[in-house]
Design a protein around this motif. Structure first.
Motif, PDB file in Angstrom:
ATOM      1  N   ALA A  87     -13.255  60.282  27.858  1.00 31.83           N
ATOM      2  CA  ALA A  87     -12.019  61.070  27.949  1.00 31.83           C
ATOM      3  C   ALA A  87     -11.451  61.035  29.365  1.00 31.83           C
ATOM      4  O   ALA A  87     -10.228  60.954  29.548  1.00 31.83           O
ATOM      5  CB  ALA A  87     -12.285  62.516  27.524  1.00 31.83           C
ATOM      6  N   ARG A  88     -12.315  61.056  30.362  1.00 29.65           N
ATOM      7  CA  ARG A  88     -11.834  60.963  31.751  1.00 29.65           C
ATOM      8  C   ARG A  88     -11.233  59.597  32.036  1.00 29.65           C
ATOM      9  O   ARG A  88     -10.217  59.490  32.731  1.00 29.65           O
ATOM     10  CB  ARG A  88     -12.964  61.240  32.734  1.00 29.65           C
ATOM     11  N   VAL A  89     -11.866  58.544  31.516  1.00 27.38           N
ATOM     12  CA  VAL A  89     -11.336  57.192  31.704  1.00 27.38           C
ATOM     13  C   VAL A  89      -9.943  57.088  31.082  1.00 27.38           C
ATOM     14  O   VAL A  89      -9.043  56.441  31.630  1.00 27.38           O
ATOM     15  CB  VAL A  89     -12.296  56.139  31.106  1.00 27.38           C
ATOM     16  N   LEU A  90      -9.748  57.750  29.948  1.00 31.76           N
ATOM     17  CA  LEU A  90      -8.447  57.736  29.266  1.00 31.76           C
ATOM     18  C   LEU A  90      -7.490  58.800  29.807  1.00 31.76           C
ATOM     19  O   LEU A  90      -6.400  58.973  29.274  1.00 31.76           O
ATOM     20  CB  LEU A  90      -8.651  57.942  27.760  1.00 31.76           C
ATOM     21  N   HIS A  91      -7.897  59.502  30.864  1.00 31.47           N
ATOM     22  CA  HIS A  91      -7.088  60.545  31.515  1.00 31.47           C
ATOM     23  C   HIS A  91      -6.707  61.671  30.558  1.00 31.47           C
ATOM     24  O   HIS A  91      -5.588  62.174  30.589  1.00 31.47           O
ATOM     25  CB  HIS A  91      -5.839  59.951  32.170  1.00 31.47           C
ATOM     26  N   LEU A  92      -7.654  62.044  29.706  1.00 30.70           N
ATOM     27  CA  LEU A  92      -7.442  63.174  28.800  1.00 30.70           C
ATOM     28  C   LEU A  92      -7.907  64.452  29.495  1.00 30.70           C
ATOM     29  O   LEU A  92      -8.905  64.431  30.214  1.00 30.70           O
ATOM     30  CB  LEU A  92      -8.218  62.975  27.498  1.00 30.70           C
ATOM     31  N   PRO A  93      -7.232  65.560  29.271  1.00 24.46           N
ATOM     32  CA  PRO A  93      -7.628  66.813  29.929  1.00 24.46           C
ATOM     33  C   PRO A  93      -8.797  67.510  29.229  1.00 24.46           C
ATOM     34  O   PRO A  93      -8.710  68.661  28.804  1.00 24.46           O
ATOM     35  CB  PRO A  93      -6.350  67.653  29.871  1.00 24.46           C
ATOM     36  N   PHE A  94      -9.901  66.800  29.100  1.00 25.26           N
ATOM     37  CA  PHE A  94     -11.121  67.325  28.490  1.00 25.26           C
ATOM     38  C   PHE A  94     -12.248  67.156  29.496  1.00 25.26           C
ATOM     39  O   PHE A  94     -12.439  66.065  30.040  1.00 25.26           O
ATOM     40  CB  PHE A  94     -11.447  66.563  27.200  1.00 25.26           C
ATOM     41  N   HIS A  95     -13.004  68.232  29.756  1.00 28.95           N
ATOM     42  CA  HIS A  95     -14.050  68.171  30.766  1.00 28.95           C
ATOM     43  C   HIS A  95     -15.301  68.914  30.293  1.00 28.95           C
ATOM     44  O   HIS A  95     -15.211  69.993  29.713  1.00 28.95           O
ATOM     45  CB  HIS A  95     -13.577  68.791  32.082  1.00 28.95           C
ATOM     46  N   VAL A  96     -16.447  68.317  30.581  1.00 27.50           N
ATOM     47  CA  VAL A  96     -17.738  68.948  30.348  1.00 27.50           C
ATOM     48  C   VAL A  96     -18.420  69.006  31.716  1.00 27.50           C
ATOM     49  O   VAL A  96     -18.632  67.980  32.342  1.00 27.50           O
ATOM     50  CB  VAL A  96     -18.606  68.146  29.347  1.00 27.50           C
ATOM     51  N   ASN A  97     -18.745  70.209  32.157  1.00 25.08           N
ATOM     52  CA  ASN A  97     -19.295  70.403  33.494  1.00 25.08           C
ATOM     53  C   ASN A  97     -20.819  70.394  33.493  1.00 25.08           C
ATOM     54  O   ASN A  97     -21.457  71.432  33.550  1.00 25.08           O
ATOM     55  CB  ASN A  97     -18.796  71.731  34.087  1.00 25.08           C
ATOM     56  N   GLY A  98     -21.403  69.214  33.393  1.00 23.48           N
ATOM     57  CA  GLY A  98     -22.840  69.079  33.530  1.00 23.48           C
ATOM     58  C   GLY A  98     -23.609  69.012  32.226  1.00 23.48           C
ATOM     59  O   GLY A  98     -23.068  69.183  31.131  1.00 23.48           O
ATOM     60  N   PHE A  99     -24.926  68.754  32.410  1.00 16.92           N
ATOM     61  CA  PHE A  99     -25.792  68.545  31.262  1.00 16.92           C
ATOM     62  C   PHE A  99     -25.919  69.788  30.388  1.00 16.92           C
ATOM     63  O   PHE A  99     -25.874  69.703  29.166  1.00 16.92           O
ATOM     64  CB  PHE A  99     -27.188  68.092  31.717  1.00 16.92           C
ATOM     65  N   TRP A 100     -26.099  70.961  31.013  1.00 13.41           N
ATOM     66  CA  TRP A 100     -26.334  72.165  30.214  1.00 13.41           C
ATOM     67  C   TRP A 100     -25.109  72.570  29.407  1.00 13.41           C
ATOM     68  O   TRP A 100     -25.241  73.052  28.276  1.00 13.41           O
ATOM     69  CB  TRP A 100     -26.857  73.310  31.069  1.00 13.41           C
ATOM     70  N   ALA A 101     -23.938  72.371  29.969  1.00 15.64           N
ATOM     71  CA  ALA A 101     -22.720  72.629  29.188  1.00 15.64           C
ATOM     72  C   ALA A 101     -22.648  71.658  28.012  1.00 15.64           C
ATOM     73  O   ALA A 101     -22.276  72.045  26.894  1.00 15.64           O
ATOM     74  CB  ALA A 101     -21.486  72.502  30.072  1.00 15.64           C
ATOM     75  N   ALA A 102     -23.018  70.399  28.239  1.00 13.78           N
ATOM     76  CA  ALA A 102     -23.044  69.413  27.154  1.00 13.78           C
ATOM     77  C   ALA A 102     -24.110  69.754  26.129  1.00 13.78           C
ATOM     78  O   ALA A 102     -23.897  69.608  24.918  1.00 13.78           O
ATOM     79  CB  ALA A 102     -23.287  68.017  27.725  1.00 13.78           C
ATOM     80  N   PHE A 103     -25.265  70.223  26.597  1.00 10.76           N
ATOM     81  CA  PHE A 103     -26.367  70.597  25.710  1.00 10.76           C
ATOM     82  C   PHE A 103     -25.936  71.701  24.752  1.00 10.76           C
ATOM     83  O   PHE A 103     -26.043  71.570  23.538  1.00 10.76           O
ATOM     84  CB  PHE A 103     -27.564  71.047  26.566  1.00 10.76           C
ATOM     85  N   TRP A 104     -25.429  72.799  25.318  1.00  7.48           N
ATOM     86  CA  TRP A 104     -24.994  73.922  24.475  1.00  7.48           C
ATOM     87  C   TRP A 104     -23.743  73.568  23.684  1.00  7.48           C
ATOM     88  O   TRP A 104     -23.587  74.004  22.543  1.00  7.48           O
ATOM     89  CB  TRP A 104     -24.787  75.181  25.317  1.00  7.48           C
ATOM     90  N   GLY A 105     -22.864  72.770  24.273  1.00  5.00           N
ATOM     91  CA  GLY A 105     -21.668  72.345  23.555  1.00  5.00           C
ATOM     92  C   GLY A 105     -21.997  71.517  22.320  1.00  5.00           C
ATOM     93  O   GLY A 105     -21.394  71.690  21.261  1.00  5.00           O
ATOM     94  N   ALA A 106     -22.973  70.619  22.457  1.00  8.12           N
ATOM     95  CA  ALA A 106     -23.373  69.795  21.316  1.00  8.12           C
ATOM     96  C   ALA A 106     -23.997  70.646  20.214  1.00  8.12           C
ATOM     97  O   ALA A 106     -23.761  70.410  19.026  1.00  8.12           O
ATOM     98  CB  ALA A 106     -24.352  68.709  21.771  1.00  8.12           C
ATOM     99  N   ILE A 107     -24.768  71.658  20.608  1.00  3.15           N
ATOM    100  CA  ILE A 107     -25.374  72.547  19.608  1.00  3.15           C
ATOM    101  C   ILE A 107     -24.294  73.340  18.885  1.00  3.15           C
ATOM    102  O   ILE A 107     -24.285  73.425  17.649  1.00  3.15           O
ATOM    103  CB  ILE A 107     -26.406  73.486  20.261  1.00  3.15           C
TER     104      ILE A 107
END
Length: 127
Positions: A87-107
């Motif tokens: 998403a960053r490569v495509l310049h989309l305004p979507f951000h995940v701030n680190g592993f733990w945010a990704a961990f809980w976000g995926a759950i």
């Protein structure tokens, strides 16, 4: 039609995830920008899961067995981070701030997607 239902389900689950999990955010300027971003990121996430997840399951089979499936949580978090990177490569305004945010976000994404699929069943799954 089933593809569009799954895409919409994933986009709604992603939106709910951005509301629940700190560190997972969509920063569109307007509601339309945010909705379009959610749809595109849902598409990216779906393609990543469809292509990479089966390969990772085969290659990492031993880790899945040794950790009794808990390795899947780490894999899902890493796939969520990969979605953020694309998403960053495509310049989309979507951000995940680190592993733990990704961990809980995926759950949260998995749980919300499952709950939505219980309420809105995919017509292509019926036999």
């Amino acid at each position: 039609m089933g593809f569009l239902i799954r895409l919409a389900t994933t986009a709604v689950a992603l939106w709910i995830t951005t509301l629940i999990v700190p560190g997972v955010e969509v920063t569109g300027r307007t509601g339309y920008d945010t909705a379009l971003t959610l749809l595109v990121v849902a598409l990216i996430f779906g393609v990543i899961n469809a292509v990479l997840k089966p390969v990772i399951k085969v290659v990492g089979c031993v880790f899945y067995l040794l950790t009794l499936g808990l390795f899947a949580l780490v894999v899902n978090a890493l796939l969520f981070l990969l979605t953020d990177w694309i998403a960053r490569v495509l310049h989309l305004p979507f951000h995940v701030n680190g592993f733990w945010a990704a961990f809980w976000g995926a759950i949260v994404m998995a749980v919300v997607t499952w709950l939505i699929s219980v309420v809105v069943p995919d017509t292509t799954d019926r036999r």
